[in-house]
Design a protein around this motif. Sequence first.
Motif, PDB file in Angstrom:
ATOM      1  N   ILE A 133       0.858  -1.184   0.000  1.00  7.17           N
ATOM      2  CA  ILE A 133       0.000   0.000   0.000  1.00  7.17           C
ATOM      3  C   ILE A 133       0.896   1.238   0.000  1.00  7.17           C
ATOM      4  O   ILE A 133       1.851   1.331   0.778  1.00  7.17           O
ATOM      5  N   TRP A 134       0.558   2.181  -0.878  1.00  5.38           N
ATOM      6  CA  TRP A 134       1.296   3.443  -0.962  1.00  5.38           C
ATOM      7  C   TRP A 134       0.607   4.463  -0.061  1.00  5.38           C
ATOM      8  O   TRP A 134      -0.462   4.983  -0.392  1.00  5.38           O
ATOM      9  N   HIS A 135       1.216   4.743   1.080  1.00  3.78           N
ATOM     10  CA  HIS A 135       0.609   5.610   2.083  1.00  3.78           C
ATOM     11  C   HIS A 135       0.902   7.074   1.775  1.00  3.78           C
ATOM     12  O   HIS A 135       2.053   7.504   1.785  1.00  3.78           O
ATOM     13  N   ASN A 136      -0.171   7.805   1.510  1.00  3.98           N
ATOM     14  CA  ASN A 136      -0.112   9.255   1.341  1.00  3.98           C
ATOM     15  C   ASN A 136       0.942   9.693   0.329  1.00  3.98           C
ATOM     16  O   ASN A 136       1.494  10.792   0.431  1.00  3.98           O
ATOM     17  N   LEU A 137       1.229   8.840  -0.655  1.00  2.00           N
ATOM     18  CA  LEU A 137       2.223   9.140  -1.684  1.00  2.00           C
ATOM     19  C   LEU A 137       3.580   9.480  -1.075  1.00  2.00           C
ATOM     20  O   LEU A 137       4.367  10.222  -1.668  1.00  2.00           O
ATOM     21  N   SER A 138       3.860   8.890   0.105  1.00  2.00           N
ATOM     22  CA  SER A 138       5.108   9.190   0.809  1.00  2.00           C
ATOM     23  C   SER A 138       5.956   7.952   1.049  1.00  2.00           C
ATOM     24  O   SER A 138       7.174   7.998   0.922  1.00  2.00           O
ATOM     25  N   TYR A 139       5.324   6.865   1.425  1.00  2.00           N
ATOM     26  CA  TYR A 139       6.065   5.629   1.663  1.00  2.00           C
ATOM     27  C   TYR A 139       5.173   4.444   1.335  1.00  2.00           C
ATOM     28  O   TYR A 139       3.943   4.532   1.374  1.00  2.00           O
ATOM     29  N   MET A 140       5.822   3.334   0.991  1.00  3.48           N
ATOM     30  CA  MET A 140       5.096   2.108   0.646  1.00  3.48           C
ATOM     31  C   MET A 140       5.322   1.078   1.744  1.00  3.48           C
ATOM     32  O   MET A 140       6.449   0.874   2.208  1.00  3.48           O
ATOM     33  N   GLN A 141       4.247   0.448   2.140  1.00  3.40           N
ATOM     34  CA  GLN A 141       4.290  -0.571   3.185  1.00  3.40           C
ATOM     35  C   GLN A 141       3.813  -1.896   2.602  1.00  3.40           C
ATOM     36  O   GLN A 141       2.706  -1.984   2.065  1.00  3.40           O
ATOM     37  N   CYS A 142       4.644  -2.927   2.713  1.00  6.03           N
ATOM     38  CA  CYS A 142       4.327  -4.258   2.184  1.00  6.03           C
ATOM     39  C   CYS A 142       4.195  -5.240   3.336  1.00  6.03           C
ATOM     40  O   CYS A 142       4.892  -5.125   4.357  1.00  6.03           O
ATOM     41  N   SER A 143       3.315  -6.215   3.186  1.00 10.33           N
ATOM     42  CA  SER A 143       3.119  -7.241   4.210  1.00 10.33           C
ATOM     43  C   SER A 143       2.898  -8.580   3.529  1.00 10.33           C
ATOM     44  O   SER A 143       2.479  -8.647   2.368  1.00 10.33           O
ATOM     45  N   TRP A 144       3.166  -9.666   4.270  1.00 13.67           N
ATOM     46  CA  TRP A 144       3.004 -11.010   3.722  1.00 13.67           C
ATOM     47  C   TRP A 144       2.894 -12.017   4.865  1.00 13.67           C
ATOM     48  O   TRP A 144       3.204 -11.727   6.021  1.00 13.67           O
ATOM     49  N   LEU A 145       2.421 -13.210   4.489  1.00 19.64           N
ATOM     50  CA  LEU A 145       2.335 -14.332   5.416  1.00 19.64           C
ATOM     51  C   LEU A 145       3.401 -15.360   5.059  1.00 19.64           C
ATOM     52  O   LEU A 145       3.702 -15.551   3.880  1.00 19.64           O
ATOM     53  N   PRO A 146       3.959 -16.065   6.042  1.00 18.85           N
ATOM     54  CA  PRO A 146       4.963 -17.092   5.724  1.00 18.85           C
ATOM     55  C   PRO A 146       4.337 -18.247   4.946  1.00 18.85           C
ATOM     56  O   PRO A 146       3.126 -18.504   5.034  1.00 18.85           O
ATOM     57  N   GLY A 147       5.165 -18.940   4.172  1.00 19.91           N
ATOM     58  CA  GLY A 147       4.698 -20.119   3.458  1.00 19.91           C
ATOM     59  C   GLY A 147       4.448 -21.274   4.406  1.00 19.91           C
ATOM     60  O   GLY A 147       4.839 -21.256   5.579  1.00 19.91           O
ATOM     61  N   ARG A 148       3.780 -22.317   3.896  1.00 15.78           N
ATOM     62  CA  ARG A 148       3.442 -23.462   4.736  1.00 15.78           C
ATOM     63  C   ARG A 148       4.687 -24.231   5.159  1.00 15.78           C
ATOM     64  O   ARG A 148       4.800 -24.633   6.318  1.00 15.78           O
ATOM     65  N   ASN A 149       5.595 -24.453   4.234  1.00 10.09           N
ATOM     66  CA  ASN A 149       6.813 -25.208   4.535  1.00 10.09           C
ATOM     67  C   ASN A 149       7.962 -24.253   4.839  1.00 10.09           C
ATOM     68  O   ASN A 149       8.970 -24.216   4.146  1.00 10.09           O
ATOM     69  N   THR A 150       7.780 -23.451   5.860  1.00  9.78           N
ATOM     70  CA  THR A 150       8.792 -22.455   6.223  1.00  9.78           C
ATOM     71  C   THR A 150       9.107 -22.567   7.703  1.00  9.78           C
ATOM     72  O   THR A 150       8.208 -22.750   8.526  1.00  9.78           O
ATOM     73  N   SER A 151      10.364 -22.458   8.029  1.00  5.09           N
ATOM     74  CA  SER A 151      10.779 -22.495   9.421  1.00  5.09           C
ATOM     75  C   SER A 151      10.348 -21.215  10.139  1.00  5.09           C
ATOM     76  O   SER A 151      10.370 -20.123   9.555  1.00  5.09           O
ATOM     77  N   PRO A 152       9.940 -21.316  11.408  1.00 11.13           N
ATOM     78  CA  PRO A 152       9.513 -20.104  12.140  1.00 11.13           C
ATOM     79  C   PRO A 152      10.614 -19.063  12.291  1.00 11.13           C
ATOM     80  O   PRO A 152      10.323 -17.887  12.474  1.00 11.13           O
ATOM     81  N   ASP A 153      11.874 -19.482  12.254  1.00  8.19           N
ATOM     82  CA  ASP A 153      12.979 -18.529  12.433  1.00  8.19           C
ATOM     83  C   ASP A 153      13.546 -18.027  11.105  1.00  8.19           C
ATOM     84  O   ASP A 153      14.699 -17.578  11.050  1.00  8.19           O
ATOM     85  N   THR A 154      12.760 -18.098  10.036  1.00 10.54           N
ATOM     86  CA  THR A 154      13.220 -17.622   8.727  1.00 10.54           C
ATOM     87  C   THR A 154      13.462 -16.113   8.752  1.00 10.54           C
ATOM     88  O   THR A 154      12.623 -15.349   9.243  1.00 10.54           O
ATOM     89  N   ASN A 155      14.595 -15.695   8.237  1.00  6.86           N
ATOM     90  CA  ASN A 155      14.925 -14.265   8.138  1.00  6.86           C
ATOM     91  C   ASN A 155      14.603 -13.775   6.724  1.00  6.86           C
ATOM     92  O   ASN A 155      15.298 -14.107   5.772  1.00  6.86           O
TER      93      ASN A 155
END
Length: 437
Positions: A133-155
């Motif tokens: 999402i492009w907030h107020n034409l100033s900065y972009m914020q991205c979000s996501w969910l981990p995959g199913r076969n992913t370790s909890p400590d993934t960086n």
Amino acid sequence: MERPARLCGLWALLLCAGGGGGGAAPTETQPPVTNLSVSVENLCTVIWTWNPPEGASPNCSLWYFSHFGDKQDKKLAPETRRSKEVPLNEKICLQVGSQCSTNESEKPSILVEKCISPPEGDPESAVTELQCIWHNLSYMQCSWLPGRNTSPDTNYTLYYWHRSLEKIRQCEEIYKEGQYFGCSFDLTKVKDSSFEQHSVQIMVKDYAGKIKPSFNIVPLTSRVKPDPPHIKNLSFHNGDLHVQWENPQNFISRCLFYEVEVNNSQTETHNVFSVQEAKCQNPEFERNVENTSCFMVPGVLPDTLNTVRIRVKTNKLCYEDDKLWSNWSQEMSIGKKRNSTLYITMLLIVPVIVAGAIIVLLLYLKRLKIIIFPPIPDPGKIFKEMFGDQNDDTLASKELWCQHLLLHWKKYDIYEKQTKEETDSVVLIENLKKASQ
């Protein structure tokens, strides 16, 4: 004789020319293109290049017909390259052919196909629900969910690129909020008028390279969320409520759509007004204030407390997306307020009065119940005391009771004997009287 001979020769020449034109062969199909190759630039820019066909007709002006595997986005152009921004989450193929004209109905040469596959990796390890999402034409914020076969400590790490950048950049601060991971980076609108026609290319992967990279392309004309507006002034005039606010920075009023919410404390009404054009043309509003908008709410009672708040979103006049509302602005109130002292006093007194009334009623009901329904002795308890298992005190009481009962029976026997003697005496006297007679 010379003149008719010349006419006959001219006529024969015309016939020969017409016959030659009618028997001309149709346009030849050109050979296929050569050396079709594909490459990736930046993050999601796929480029196909090719060479002209070998053995093409020297009198042919070559044009190249191309389309993707789903036969969409067809193009006919003289260039020997084609590029497209596409997220590399799936395989994508381009087919190219050559022809001698711009007529799309002309059959091109044999189509040559070249595909590019997504990066290798377990599809179940790739992140999901990647969105930005492009907030107020100033900065972009991205979000996501981990995959199913992913370790909890993934960086995780996020890379981004757009045309205003010279090279790919990395988002530095990865955070976690609930189940979602995210990252935000500066993306300020530039003066270039074509900037908003571009896109931002996004890629998310991990440092160790154990998960499959995930891609996304965010058009700058969509997923735009403005900041909330700032209310500057509220006033009453001729039964209407005049609202004036300042628009969020980086936006012009014609590109925004508004909602004005008015809450009345007395009637407890909740009214929301949709505003498309918010011009400050009324003399009651402040004029010459830059980037401000105005609206008149009809039929508002001035002798009650009215609370106003506003939110905005982009419209389709300037942007493709009109789904993301801003947060609500800070509330501003106008009108008469309630007497808070009386209100607090009533809140304290009423519960005490109600509690006292309940206690009095419970006591009264208890006494009334005793009067109407007196307690009934329990016969079982009496017999149990008389004949049940008893201790020494009870046995002593029982002996006293038996002695009393025995004394009573003795008195009864004496009384019975005396009565019997008196009866016998009376009978004897009557018999003597009868005998003397």
